[in-house]
Design a protein around this motif. Structure first.
Motif, PDB file in Angstrom:
ATOM      1  N   HIS A 286      60.833  30.552  34.555  1.00 47.35           N
ATOM      2  CA  HIS A 286      61.609  29.646  33.689  1.00 47.35           C
ATOM      3  C   HIS A 286      62.566  28.639  34.182  1.00 47.35           C
ATOM      4  N   ARG A 287      63.519  29.534  35.150  1.00 49.30           N
ATOM      5  CA  ARG A 287      64.326  28.627  35.650  1.00 49.30           C
ATOM      6  C   ARG A 287      64.114  27.992  36.912  1.00 49.30           C
ATOM      7  N   LEU A 288      63.195  28.559  37.624  1.00 47.34           N
ATOM      8  CA  LEU A 288      62.870  27.731  38.947  1.00 47.34           C
ATOM      9  C   LEU A 288      61.464  26.920  38.606  1.00 47.34           C
ATOM     10  N   ASN A 289      61.135  26.691  37.517  1.00 44.77           N
ATOM     11  CA  ASN A 289      59.996  25.625  37.068  1.00 44.77           C
ATOM     12  C   ASN A 289      58.725  26.112  37.960  1.00 44.77           C
ATOM     13  N   ILE A 290      58.394  27.442  37.926  1.00 47.67           N
ATOM     14  CA  ILE A 290      57.022  27.757  38.516  1.00 47.67           C
ATOM     15  C   ILE A 290      56.142  27.345  37.328  1.00 47.67           C
ATOM     16  N   THR A 291      55.228  26.530  37.763  1.00 47.21           N
ATOM     17  CA  THR A 291      54.168  26.374  36.715  1.00 47.21           C
ATOM     18  C   THR A 291      52.788  27.070  36.740  1.00 47.21           C
ATOM     19  N   ASN A 292      52.578  27.166  37.953  1.00 48.97           N
ATOM     20  CA  ASN A 292      51.423  27.978  38.288  1.00 48.97           C
ATOM     21  C   ASN A 292      51.455  29.054  39.332  1.00 48.97           C
ATOM     22  N   MET A 293      50.652  30.241  39.212  1.00 47.50           N
ATOM     23  CA  MET A 293      50.595  31.018  40.509  1.00 47.50           C
ATOM     24  C   MET A 293      49.271  31.511  40.436  1.00 47.50           C
ATOM     25  N   TYR A 294      49.001  31.546  41.892  1.00 45.73           N
ATOM     26  CA  TYR A 294      47.354  31.858  42.254  1.00 45.73           C
ATOM     27  C   TYR A 294      47.462  32.941  43.503  1.00 45.73           C
ATOM     28  N   VAL A 295      46.322  33.678  43.696  1.00 45.96           N
ATOM     29  CA  VAL A 295      45.975  34.617  44.684  1.00 45.96           C
ATOM     30  C   VAL A 295      44.655  34.163  45.350  1.00 45.96           C
ATOM     31  N   ALA A 296      44.978  33.906  46.683  1.00 47.32           N
ATOM     32  CA  ALA A 296      43.754  33.311  47.432  1.00 47.32           C
ATOM     33  C   ALA A 296      42.346  34.306  47.168  1.00 47.32           C
ATOM     34  N   LYS A 297      42.822  35.513  47.553  1.00 42.95           N
ATOM     35  CA  LYS A 297      41.839  36.345  47.838  1.00 42.95           C
ATOM     36  C   LYS A 297      41.057  36.905  46.546  1.00 42.95           C
ATOM     37  N   ASP A 298      41.447  36.357  45.044  1.00 46.49           N
ATOM     38  CA  ASP A 298      41.009  36.665  44.074  1.00 46.49           C
ATOM     39  C   ASP A 298      40.469  35.526  43.370  1.00 46.49           C
ATOM     40  N   LYS A 299      38.904  35.152  43.391  1.00 44.17           N
ATOM     41  CA  LYS A 299      38.418  33.897  43.418  1.00 44.17           C
ATOM     42  C   LYS A 299      38.734  33.285  41.924  1.00 44.17           C
ATOM     43  N   ASP A 300      38.920  34.190  40.951  1.00 42.55           N
ATOM     44  CA  ASP A 300      39.110  33.625  39.469  1.00 42.55           C
ATOM     45  C   ASP A 300      40.606  32.936  39.321  1.00 42.55           C
ATOM     46  N   ILE A 301      41.492  33.115  40.360  1.00 42.43           N
ATOM     47  CA  ILE A 301      42.802  32.689  40.326  1.00 42.43           C
ATOM     48  C   ILE A 301      43.064  31.846  41.778  1.00 42.43           C
ATOM     49  N   ASP A 302      42.022  31.468  42.347  1.00 41.83           N
ATOM     50  CA  ASP A 302      42.184  31.046  43.589  1.00 41.83           C
ATOM     51  C   ASP A 302      42.615  29.267  43.463  1.00 41.83           C
ATOM     52  N   ALA A 303      43.419  28.779  44.375  1.00 44.16           N
ATOM     53  CA  ALA A 303      44.176  27.504  44.162  1.00 44.16           C
ATOM     54  C   ALA A 303      43.313  26.519  44.635  1.00 44.16           C
ATOM     55  N   THR A 304      41.976  26.891  45.231  1.00 41.16           N
ATOM     56  CA  THR A 304      41.344  25.413  45.496  1.00 41.16           C
ATOM     57  C   THR A 304      41.148  24.581  44.423  1.00 41.16           C
ATOM     58  N   ASP A 305      40.691  24.749  43.251  1.00 40.89           N
ATOM     59  CA  ASP A 305      40.534  23.675  42.177  1.00 40.89           C
ATOM     60  C   ASP A 305      41.953  23.080  41.807  1.00 40.89           C
TER      61      ASP A 305
END
Length: 505
Positions: A286-305
């Motif tokens: 909340h304080r650091l304004n992290i809006t999204n988080m991804y893990v590249a090795k996991d295709k369902d939350i890969d950051a490519t899109d």
């Protein structure tokens, strides 16, 4: 006039028969409307009783009444019938309206009591009382003390689930009620002291998700209140209905399942929170304004899109710092979107690692060792200094030239040179600083992945070479957010600028 009186009397006499037959006040009013309309249209006496304009007005009023004014008593009856069929025995306006008749099952519970949300806060409120039938009142504090004393008996279980003041749900309430977090913290300290004073085995945990309901369960009975984010929702007299459940009905077990799921999977113990400083992740996010988080090795939350979306939204500048930028130059969708950014004449700066730098050779050595481990091979050397000079005799060049870092970086640099010939707004350098992070930032946000030398499950290229990335979280930080502390976006941008100006060529 006689016709009118006769008609009214007839309608009244058959009303009960119609309602009894159809079971609906709306059906009766439909018949009433039809009858009156027919009388107005066909009866000679109606013409005498009403002038022409009066008949039209009266007809309009009849239709409006028939549509909008079904009997309140019958509507209430049907509502309560629906609630009763689902195990709801009563509805109270607010928590402040609760009486001993509503919460007495907690007082008399013999096996277990589970309380969640603002119902726990109410028990700590010295001004909270529950009226009794004889004009007396049970103080909420006295009820809590009785429950805590019961908890000294090993056969009685008392579970209290309170909201974690560092959870996002708490921040939302704070925005609606400026004193909410202070009250949360005070209540946590109060309940801890109270339980310690009676040496009771009270289990207290803090909810880190959205609780959905304020809930109190005693043996086989329960009450609950919807959890809403509205102004002063935590206050007892705020008009949010409280539902009482019929004992031993399915809804009681459903509510207990809901409580247990949060208790077991989405909560932390009060001791861990207060004494071991287990603060969770919500507060920092909340304080650091992290809006999204991804893990590249996991295709369902890969950051490519997400990277594609960032490229599409870029209109002022784009900065990318990675080890090789191999993914950017080889992924068809990313490359096409990247070229569209260049075609819009947007300034783009790229930072590749200098493959001849000491830090690049160290990383290549690390990739080599992990690749050998992954493929169950014995490394030719366990010494970094020897690795730098070790040759691939079959290929006639140094072994480090075969590693993914060297091959991918050289390929990406050549691709960048080709693009630079068509797009003069593209500039790039190679850096000799330690590869501390992969960065992609534009005027709106920054993607940031920490880099490292470790690997548990190394990713591999199609050629079998090992890549030391993709296992750490890739976080997105917004430039402008709701918090004033942090400014991580600016720190990431500063990192890029410093390396670009002072640690690259």
């Amino acid at each position: 006039m006689k016709d009118m009186r006769y008609f009214t009397k007839t309608i009244q006499s058959i009303r009960e028969d119609i309602v009894g037959l159809f079971g609906s006040g709306k059906v009766f009013y439909t018949f009433l409307m039809i009858g009156l309309v027919l009388w107005l249209v066909t009866s000679n006496s109606s013409a005498t009783f009403f002038p022409d304009i009066g008949r039209g007005l009266f007809l309009f009023c009849l239709i409006k009444l028939a549509v909008e004014r079904a009997p309140e008593r019958e509507r209430d009856s049907s509502t309560m019938a629906a609630l009763n069929s689902n195990g709801i025995s009563d509805v109270t306006k607010s928590r402040a309206s609760l009486t001993y008749n509503d919460i007495g099952f907690l007082y008399t519970a013999k096996e277990k009591v589970k309380i969640a949300g603002f119902f726990v806060d109410d028990l700590l409120d010295v001004n909270c009382n529950y009226e009794m039938s004889k004009g007396d009142a049970l103080k909420a504090n006295d009820l809590l003390v009785k429950l805590i004393k019961k908890a000294r008996d090993e056969k009685f279980k008392l579970n209290l689930l309170m909201l974690d003041p560092l959870a996002r749900a708490a921040f939302l309430h704070q925005s609606l009620d400026g004193d909410f977090l202070n009250r949360c913290t005070k209540n946590l300290e109060s309940i801890k002291i109270l339980a310690a004073n009676f040496s009771a085995k009270v289990e207290i945990r803090l909810c880190r998700t959205y609780p959905m309901v304020n809930l109190a369960i005693g043996d086989d009975s329960a009450i609950f209140q919807p959890w809403l984010f509205k102004n002063y929702a935590s206050e007892r007299n705020t008009s949010i209905a409280v539902f009482s459940c019929t004992a031993k009905t399915p809804i009681v077990s459903w509510l207990e399942t809901h409580f247990d799921a949060i208790w077991e999977e989405q909560s932390v113990s009060l001791v861990d929170f207060l004494e071991r400083h287990a603060v969770g992740t919500d507060c920092a996010v909340h304080r650091l304004n992290i809006t999204n988080m991804y893990v590249a090795k996991d295709k369902d939350i890969d950051a490519t899109d997400r990277m594609l979306a960032m490229l599409e939204d870029t209109s002022e500048f784009l900065c990318i710092k990675q080890v090789s930028l191999h993914h950017l130059m080889t992924n068809d969708r990313l490359k096409q979107s990247f070229e569209k950014v260049l075609a819009r004449q947007i300034p783009v700066r790229l930072l590749f690692i200098d493959v001849e730098s000491e830090v690049a050779m160290m990383r290549s050595y690390c990739e080599y060792v992990h690749s050998c481990i992954l493929n169950n091979k014995q490394p030719q050397t366990a010494n970094y200094k020897e690795f730098k000079l070790l040759e691939n005799q079959a290929q006639g060049h140094l072994l480090r030239f075969d590693q993914a870092l060297y091959v991918a970086t050289q390929f990406a640099i050549e691709a960048a040179k080709i693009l630079q010939g068509s797009f003069p707004k593209l500039s790039f350098k190679t850096y000799y600083a330690a590869p501390d992070a992969a960065i992609m930032l534009n005027e709106h946000s920054a993607l940031f992945e920490p880099l490292h030398y470790g690997s548990k499950r190394p990713r591999t290229n199609p050629d079998g070479s090992t890549i030391l990335s993709g296992e750490m979280p890739l976080m997105e930080f917004q430039k402008d957010g709701h918090q004033t502390d942090g400014h991580v976006y600016d720190v990431i941008k500063s990192n890029f600028e410093f390396v670009w100006k002072h640690l690259s060529q």
